[in-house]
Every structure is written in C-alpha cells, then in structure tokens.
Design a protein around this motif. Structure first.
Motif, mmCIF file in Angstrom:
data_model
loop_
_atom_site.group_PDB
_atom_site.id
_atom_site.type_symbol
_atom_site.label_atom_id
_atom_site.label_comp_id
_atom_site.label_asym_id
_atom_site.label_seq_id
_atom_site.Cartn_x
_atom_site.Cartn_y
_atom_site.Cartn_z
ATOM 1 N N THR A 91 14.448 9.012 12.643
ATOM 2 C CA THR A 91 16.029 8.188 11.969
ATOM 3 C C THR A 91 15.694 8.470 10.692
ATOM 4 O OG1 THR A 91 15.540 6.007 13.091
ATOM 5 C CG2 THR A 91 16.720 6.395 10.820
ATOM 6 N N SER A 92 17.168 9.118 10.419
ATOM 7 C CA SER A 92 17.360 9.763 8.356
ATOM 8 C C SER A 92 16.756 8.620 7.480
ATOM 9 C CB SER A 92 18.368 9.722 8.243
ATOM 10 O OG SER A 92 19.519 11.032 9.456
ATOM 11 N N ALA A 93 16.432 9.347 6.563
ATOM 12 C CA ALA A 93 15.755 8.729 5.654
ATOM 13 C C ALA A 93 17.658 7.900 5.393
ATOM 14 C CB ALA A 93 14.877 9.060 4.622
ATOM 15 N N PHE A 94 17.626 8.779 4.931
ATOM 16 C CA PHE A 94 19.282 7.901 3.905
ATOM 17 C C PHE A 94 20.299 8.603 4.311
ATOM 18 C CE2 PHE A 94 17.264 11.336 1.150
ATOM 19 C CZ PHE A 94 18.430 12.408 1.276
ATOM 20 N N LEU A 95 21.103 8.219 4.537
ATOM 21 C CA LEU A 95 22.573 8.582 5.537
ATOM 22 C C LEU A 95 24.026 8.199 4.108
ATOM 23 C CD1 LEU A 95 21.896 6.664 8.599
ATOM 24 C CD2 LEU A 95 22.082 9.211 8.536
ATOM 25 N N PRO A 96 24.823 8.714 4.161
ATOM 26 C CA PRO A 96 25.562 9.179 3.030
ATOM 27 C C PRO A 96 26.882 8.272 4.169
ATOM 28 C CG PRO A 96 25.833 11.382 4.353
ATOM 29 C CD PRO A 96 24.646 10.591 4.691
ATOM 30 N N LEU A 97 27.642 6.966 3.333
ATOM 31 C CA LEU A 97 28.552 6.040 3.564
ATOM 32 C C LEU A 97 30.129 6.080 3.110
ATOM 33 C CD1 LEU A 97 26.509 2.740 4.997
ATOM 34 C CD2 LEU A 97 27.360 4.927 6.583
ATOM 35 N N MET A 98 31.094 5.515 3.462
ATOM 36 C CA MET A 98 32.214 6.126 3.497
ATOM 37 C C MET A 98 32.687 4.368 3.553
ATOM 38 S SD MET A 98 34.473 9.689 3.714
ATOM 39 C CE MET A 98 33.738 8.976 5.510
ATOM 40 N N ILE A 99 33.081 3.591 1.955
ATOM 41 C CA ILE A 99 33.464 2.340 2.517
ATOM 42 C C ILE A 99 35.341 2.295 2.131
ATOM 43 C CG2 ILE A 99 33.741 0.289 1.268
ATOM 44 C CD1 ILE A 99 31.070 0.828 0.912
ATOM 45 N N SER A 100 35.765 1.556 2.794
ATOM 46 C CA SER A 100 37.580 1.370 2.512
ATOM 47 C C SER A 100 37.820 0.091 1.720
ATOM 48 C CB SER A 100 38.271 1.642 3.970
ATOM 49 O OG SER A 100 38.377 3.121 4.906
#
Length: 304
Positions: A91-100
């Motif tokens: 599992t990736s240690a951290f993930l970029p996310l986008m919030i609308s």
C-alpha cells in the motif's frame, strides 16, 4: 552360287526361325487357376501412417521423436498448470487527493495511509502563508503510530491555487471532512482536527460541527482571525477534549489561548512555550512538541 549352296542357306534360315519361335513359347507365363473362396470376403483394413502429431497439429514427426508439448499434458485430475502465486502489492505510504470545493475549485491534499483497518483519522489545516507540507513531520509520526492523516492546501495556497477567500474556507474544510467520511477503510467515528493559526480556528469550528470528531488540537489559535471566530465554536464543542499550544510573545497569544482554554467544558490542556514562534514554526523551536501531540492523541483516541 550353286544350287546346293542355295538349298543349304534356305535350310539354315528355316532352322533359325523355328528356334526363335520355340523360345517365345517357353517365356510366356502359364496361368494359375484362382481358388474359389469358401467363406465371406472381408474388406481390407486401411493402412495407418504411424506418425506423431506435431506441436502445431500437423502430421510430420517421425516415430519415436520426442514431443515436449505432449509430454506437458497433465494426467487426468491434474490442473492444466500450477496456480499463479499472487504477491500482494504494498500500500502506498501516501496518496495525492483532490477535493471538490462548493464553487468548483479543486483543493489539493495528501492522504497518509495507515496499516490499521479501520484507523482513526487526523485532518490538518495550515496557517496563513503555509501549506500542507508544514505538517509532514507530524503526519509521518502519526502514520507510524497507526493513524490515517489528511493534509490540505487551503484555497490560494500550496498546489491548490485560486484566490484566498476566507469566507469560503469553512465550506472547503467541510468538503475535506466529507471526503474522509466517504472512505471505506477509516474510522470516521474517531476523527481529530488539527490546525495552526487561522487553521486552528477552522479546525475547532469543523470539529464542533462534525459528530464524528472526538477532539481538537490548536496551535496559536485566535479569538477572531479574518472573521473566523472561536468562542462560539468552543461552546458548540461541548465536552470533547482540546489541546492548545501557544508561545509567549506571539502578538495575541498566549492571551487568546488562555481565554479559549478557560472556556473548555471537557478534558483540556494548555501548553505555553517560551519564544517559540507562531503556529507550525513551534515544531522547529521545540521538536519535542511533535511527540507530545502524538501522545496526547494516543491517550484519547487509541488505535485499535
């Protein structure tokens, strides 16, 4: 030639012709009588060419040739091939996310995964002039302790872009909380809000208005930062625990922090540092503050 000689020559010719005729009769084969069949006549069996099939289905290999394709055919009841071995992907240690956001602006965020499932969640909001990168040291410590963490670039800061509009900041934070609540592998009933400066004011208001929020941590909060107030939020928060960290000589602090701590109705703690700066700058002035925050959360929101 005399008459006697001519008669001898004719006799010789006749003898030669007679001998040739006898040879021809002796070389002709004598027909053999065919026996009459006494039983039923059977049809002849077809001749089979004993060739092995080639790997492409054609006939053409000689008898006795080695055929690895045929040798690889499994026996009855055996699988056609060994079952594949599945290696779990890390599992990736951290993930970029986008919030609308409510007006269509896309807020950029980072989600730090937790090895625990489901894990309590900590949401972090930066101060004026900051970004989500300011929280990385604390986020990594909390992740190592088993918590999931979400850090957000508020509008006009970091990678989010757009214009700074504090009148929309509280709805932006609400969108971030909603995104976390929609995740399936986190414990949204154990949410902690953390903020610095105006981010502290936003964190307190968000926690007060979110049923799953169980605590708020504020670094250098104020009674009123750019129209975002905290006195009313402390009332709405009720008995949920709070941790306030401030520094001496920081403009309105520690005075505002002392006022807010005095309004707390439940478990509350106030830490006042000496000349440690403002907001997340206090991490550099006193690195032990990072572990203090992790321990405070761990004592009140333990990882299952």
């Amino acid at each position: 030639m005399s008459a006697r000689q001519r008669a001898a020559l004719v006799l010789a010719v006749v003898l030669v012709a007679a001998l040739a005729a006898c040879d021809m009769q002796q070389s002709s084969p004598t027909a053999t009588p065919r026996p009459t069949a006494s039983g039923p006549i059977l049809a002849a069996s077809p001749t089979v060419d004993p060739l092995l099939p080639s790997g492409d289905g054609n006939m053409g290999e000689s008898v006795g040739a080695s055929n690895p394709t045929l040798a690889g055919i499994p026996a009855e009841g055996q699988l056609l091939e060994d079952p594949p071995t599945f290696t779990p992907q890390p599992t990736s240690a951290f993930l970029p996310l986008m919030i609308s956001a409510s007006d269509g602006l896309v807020l950029q965020a980072t989600f730090y995964n937790s090895p625990a499932r489901p894990a309590p969640v900590v949401i972090m909001l930066h101060q004026v002039g900051g970004s989500r990168a300011d929280w990385e040291p604390l986020a990594q410590r909390l992740q190592a302790a088993g918590y999931a963490v979400l850090t957000v670039d508020l509008r006009g800061y970091g990678a989010t872009g757009g214009q700074v509009e504090w009148s929309l900041a509280q709805s932006d934070v609400a969108a971030a909380v909603s995104l976390v609540q929609d995740m399936g592998d986190v414990d949204t009933s154990h949410l902690v809000m953390v903020g610095a400066s105006i981010g502290a004011n936003l964190a307190l208001n968000a926690c007060a208005d979110t049923s799953g929020c169980v605590g708020a941590i504020m670094l250098s909060p104020g009674l009123d930062y750019r129209g975002i107030t905290t006195s009313d939020a402390m009332v709405r928060l009720g008995v949920r625990p709070t941790l306030i960290v401030a520094s001496e000589g920081d403009n309105n602090n520690p005075a505002d922090s002392l006022t807010l701590d005095g309004m707390a109705q439940g478990d509350h703690q106030l830490v006042v540092l000496s000349d440690a700066g403002h907001g997340t700058a206090m991490f550099a002035a006193d690195p032990s503050l990072l572990d203090q925050i992790v321990q405070w959360i761990g004592a009140r929101v333990p990882v299952p």
